[in-house]
Write a protein that holds these residues in place. Structure first.
Motif, short mmCIF file in Angstrom:
data_model
loop_
_atom_site.label_atom_id
_atom_site.label_comp_id
_atom_site.label_asym_id
_atom_site.label_seq_id
_atom_site.Cartn_x
_atom_site.Cartn_y
_atom_site.Cartn_z
N GLY A 2 -20.58 -52.66 -56.90
CA GLY A 2 -20.77 -54.40 -57.45
C GLY A 2 -22.28 -54.82 -57.32
O GLY A 2 -22.69 -55.64 -58.11
N ASP A 3 -23.09 -54.00 -56.55
CA ASP A 3 -24.48 -54.32 -56.49
C ASP A 3 -25.25 -54.18 -57.77
O ASP A 3 -25.86 -54.94 -58.18
N LEU A 4 -24.75 -53.16 -58.34
CA LEU A 4 -25.20 -52.58 -59.68
C LEU A 4 -25.09 -53.58 -60.63
O LEU A 4 -25.71 -54.18 -61.48
N LEU A 5 -23.69 -54.02 -60.74
CA LEU A 5 -23.23 -55.05 -61.64
C LEU A 5 -23.98 -56.48 -61.54
O LEU A 5 -24.68 -56.86 -62.43
N SER A 6 -24.31 -56.69 -60.41
CA SER A 6 -24.82 -57.88 -60.21
C SER A 6 -26.48 -58.03 -60.56
O SER A 6 -26.89 -58.91 -61.10
N ARG A 7 -26.93 -56.94 -60.36
CA ARG A 7 -28.43 -56.65 -60.57
C ARG A 7 -28.60 -56.54 -62.35
O ARG A 7 -29.12 -57.26 -62.87
N LEU A 8 -27.61 -55.81 -62.83
CA LEU A 8 -27.65 -55.91 -64.29
C LEU A 8 -27.44 -57.18 -64.91
O LEU A 8 -27.99 -57.50 -65.91
N TRP A 9 -26.39 -57.87 -64.32
CA TRP A 9 -25.90 -59.19 -64.73
C TRP A 9 -27.44 -60.06 -64.82
O TRP A 9 -27.60 -60.78 -65.72
N GLU A 10 -28.22 -60.18 -63.71
CA GLU A 10 -29.12 -60.89 -63.50
C GLU A 10 -30.35 -60.40 -64.45
O GLU A 10 -31.02 -61.32 -65.16
N LEU A 34 -18.99 -60.33 -80.09
CA LEU A 34 -19.07 -59.17 -79.08
C LEU A 34 -19.78 -59.47 -77.82
O LEU A 34 -19.32 -58.96 -76.80
N ASP A 35 -20.76 -59.97 -78.01
CA ASP A 35 -21.48 -60.38 -76.69
C ASP A 35 -21.06 -61.18 -75.88
O ASP A 35 -20.72 -61.09 -74.63
N ALA A 36 -20.50 -62.39 -76.27
CA ALA A 36 -19.74 -63.28 -75.65
C ALA A 36 -18.37 -62.87 -75.01
O ALA A 36 -18.18 -63.10 -73.82
N ASP A 37 -17.73 -62.12 -75.56
CA ASP A 37 -16.38 -61.33 -74.96
C ASP A 37 -16.89 -60.67 -73.81
O ASP A 37 -16.24 -60.74 -72.92
N MET A 38 -17.96 -59.73 -74.00
CA MET A 38 -18.06 -58.85 -72.93
C MET A 38 -18.86 -59.45 -71.77
O MET A 38 -18.57 -59.23 -70.58
N ALA A 39 -19.64 -60.54 -72.22
CA ALA A 39 -20.29 -61.04 -71.16
C ALA A 39 -19.39 -62.02 -70.26
O ALA A 39 -19.49 -62.10 -68.95
N GLY A 40 -18.39 -62.54 -70.82
CA GLY A 40 -17.39 -63.28 -70.21
C GLY A 40 -16.52 -62.46 -69.46
O GLY A 40 -16.12 -62.75 -68.10
N CYS A 41 -16.14 -61.30 -69.73
CA CYS A 41 -15.33 -60.48 -68.91
C CYS A 41 -16.30 -59.87 -67.70
O CYS A 41 -15.71 -59.56 -66.69
N VAL A 42 -17.57 -59.59 -67.90
CA VAL A 42 -18.36 -59.07 -66.88
C VAL A 42 -18.52 -60.17 -65.85
O VAL A 42 -18.38 -59.93 -64.62
N LEU A 43 -18.61 -61.25 -66.29
CA LEU A 43 -18.96 -62.56 -65.46
C LEU A 43 -17.64 -62.53 -64.63
O LEU A 43 -17.81 -63.01 -63.34
N SER A 44 -16.49 -62.69 -65.04
CA SER A 44 -15.35 -62.56 -64.58
C SER A 44 -15.22 -61.54 -63.47
O SER A 44 -14.62 -61.97 -62.25
N SER A 45 -15.57 -60.49 -63.72
CA SER A 45 -15.42 -59.11 -62.91
C SER A 45 -16.32 -59.51 -61.48
O SER A 45 -16.38 -58.83 -60.64
N LEU A 46 -17.50 -60.26 -61.73
CA LEU A 46 -18.14 -60.66 -60.43
C LEU A 46 -17.45 -61.42 -59.37
O LEU A 46 -18.03 -61.29 -58.21
N SER A 47 -16.56 -62.03 -59.81
CA SER A 47 -15.72 -62.80 -58.97
C SER A 47 -14.75 -62.29 -58.49
O SER A 47 -14.23 -62.82 -57.48
N GLY A 48 -14.29 -61.10 -58.90
CA GLY A 48 -13.06 -60.32 -58.49
C GLY A 48 -12.42 -59.45 -59.43
O GLY A 48 -13.07 -59.39 -60.63
N PRO A 49 -11.39 -58.77 -59.12
CA PRO A 49 -10.89 -57.66 -60.00
C PRO A 49 -10.35 -58.62 -61.40
O PRO A 49 -10.10 -59.50 -61.28
N LEU A 50 -10.75 -57.80 -62.62
CA LEU A 50 -10.04 -58.54 -63.86
C LEU A 50 -8.73 -58.51 -63.96
O LEU A 50 -8.02 -57.53 -63.58
#
Length: 101
Positions: A2-10, A34-50
């Motif tokens: 989760g920390d890795l994902l947060s860092r990559l998102w930042e 493609l970018d919008a779909d992936m970013a939206g899903c990644v952002l959602s995963s930062l809040s909890g399980p997809l």
């Protein structure tokens, strides 16, 4: 993870979408979508399980970015941008798989 994902998102949020990719389609993939779909899903995963729908979308879009990466021209940092997008998606998928076990 989760920390890795947060860092990559930042990192991702600090980088603008490569201007020359706007309005581009590569191998049938609209690069902005493609970018919008992936970013939206990644952002959602930062809040909890997809949920199942977002997890499925992320898997499909992850395959799409894998398909187009070899055709991306390295202008405006586009390759690095999309490689990070791919890495974030892969981490988000793995986090979802781990939480589902």
């Amino acid at each position: 993870m989760g920390d890795l994902l947060s860092r990559l998102w930042e990192e991702h949020m600090r980088e603008p979408f490569p201007p020359h990719m706007r309005g581009r389609e590569i191998d049938g993939e609209d690069m902005v979508l493609l970018d919008a779909d992936m970013a939206g899903c990644v952002l959602s995963s930062l809040s909890g399980p997809l949920d199942a729908k977002r997890h499925r979308i992320l898997l499909i879009r992850l395959a799409a970015v894998e398909k187009v990466l070899p055709s991306i021209e390295d202008e405006d940092g586009a390759i690095e941008y999309h490689e990070r997008l791919r890495e974030m998606a892969a981490v988000a998928v793995e986090l979802g798989n781990t939480k589902a076990r």
